[in-house]
Enzyme design. Structure first.
Site: not given
Length: 256
Positions: A141, A154
């Protein structure tokens, strides 16, 4: 492009995972679609020309081993693994709670889901590739590259995924290539309310993201899938240990 090869896609019923599974199938691969919900993996497998439904949990090694054996029984080989399972955990997000108030259990959950949810399938399915060779592609990501507000657990977990990608690329060379894609901002079930208002217009956060993305829009899952197909193909036969951004220029833009 991928005729005669077998791919396993974890998180295959998510927006990006499904797009990847469909793109690999379109490129000629047989597919093992893996996720926790039987009804959803069976529905996806039935929609692909050569696929098997794999009901498994990426954090449960025993279920992953069963999925590996079922794939080998059905197709006789495993050439590709795409680790698309992952995502954020709402309770591990700064917003309703401050960083100092985030529940420890939620932080552990998001790290386990993204990091161990990549490591454990790589152990289970990567072992089956050692003799013939193959390709593993992890899904990272932009949160691993840039400090994004709110998503502390995250972002840290995806940064660890990228480190693991490089480590595994060295460990399994030359038999298995290991790379990652790093998507920018895509609309999915988890982040829709965060990025889009009910009328479909960008929220304040969504507008800031678009202003920082030279392409001027959110990405489409098929655009990540195209990058994955490339990394799994012979066109990328000398590419390993790499992280390919699919972000509309978000990482390149300084904001000035």
């Amino acid at each position: 492009m991928l005729e005669g090869r077998t791919a396993v896609v974890t998180g295959a019923t998510g927006a990006i995972g499904e797009a990847i599974a469909r793109a690999l199938a379109d490129a000629g691969a047989s597919i093992g679609v893996l996720a926790r919900r039987r009804d959803r993996v069976e529905a996806l497998a039935s929609a692909l020309p050569s696929a098997v439904a794999l009901e498994a949990d990426v954090l449960d090694e025993e279920s992953l081993r069963r999925a590996r054996e079922l794939t080998l029984e059905r197709f006789g080989r495993i050439d590709i693994l795409v680790n698309a399972a992952g995502g954020n955990v709402a309770a591990a997000t700064v917003g309703e709670w401050t960083f100092f108030e985030l529940p420890e259990g939620a932080l552990r959950e998001v790290v386990d889901l993204n990091l161990l949810g990549t490591v454990l399938p790589s152990r289970a399915f990567g072992e089956a590739m050692l003799e013939r060779g193959g390709s593993i592609v992890n899904v990272s990501s932009m949160a691993a590259h840039r400090a994004l507000t709110r998503v502390v657990g995250y972002g840290a977990a995806k940064a660890a995924v990228e480190n693991f990608t490089r480590w595994l690329a060295v460990e399994l060379a030359p038999a298995v290539r290991v790379n990652a894609v790093a998507p920018g901002f895509f609309i999915g079930e988890q982040n829709r309310a965060l990025l889009l208002a009910e009328d479909g217009s960008p929220t304040e956060r969504g507008a800031r993201i678009l202003a920082a993305t030279p392409a001027g829009r959110f990405g489409e899952p098929a655009e990540v899938a195209g990058a994955v197909v490339y990394l799994c193909s012979d066109a990328a036969s000398f590419v390993t240990g790499a992280v390919l951004p699919v972000d509309g220029g978000f990482e390149a833009f300084s904001g000035v």
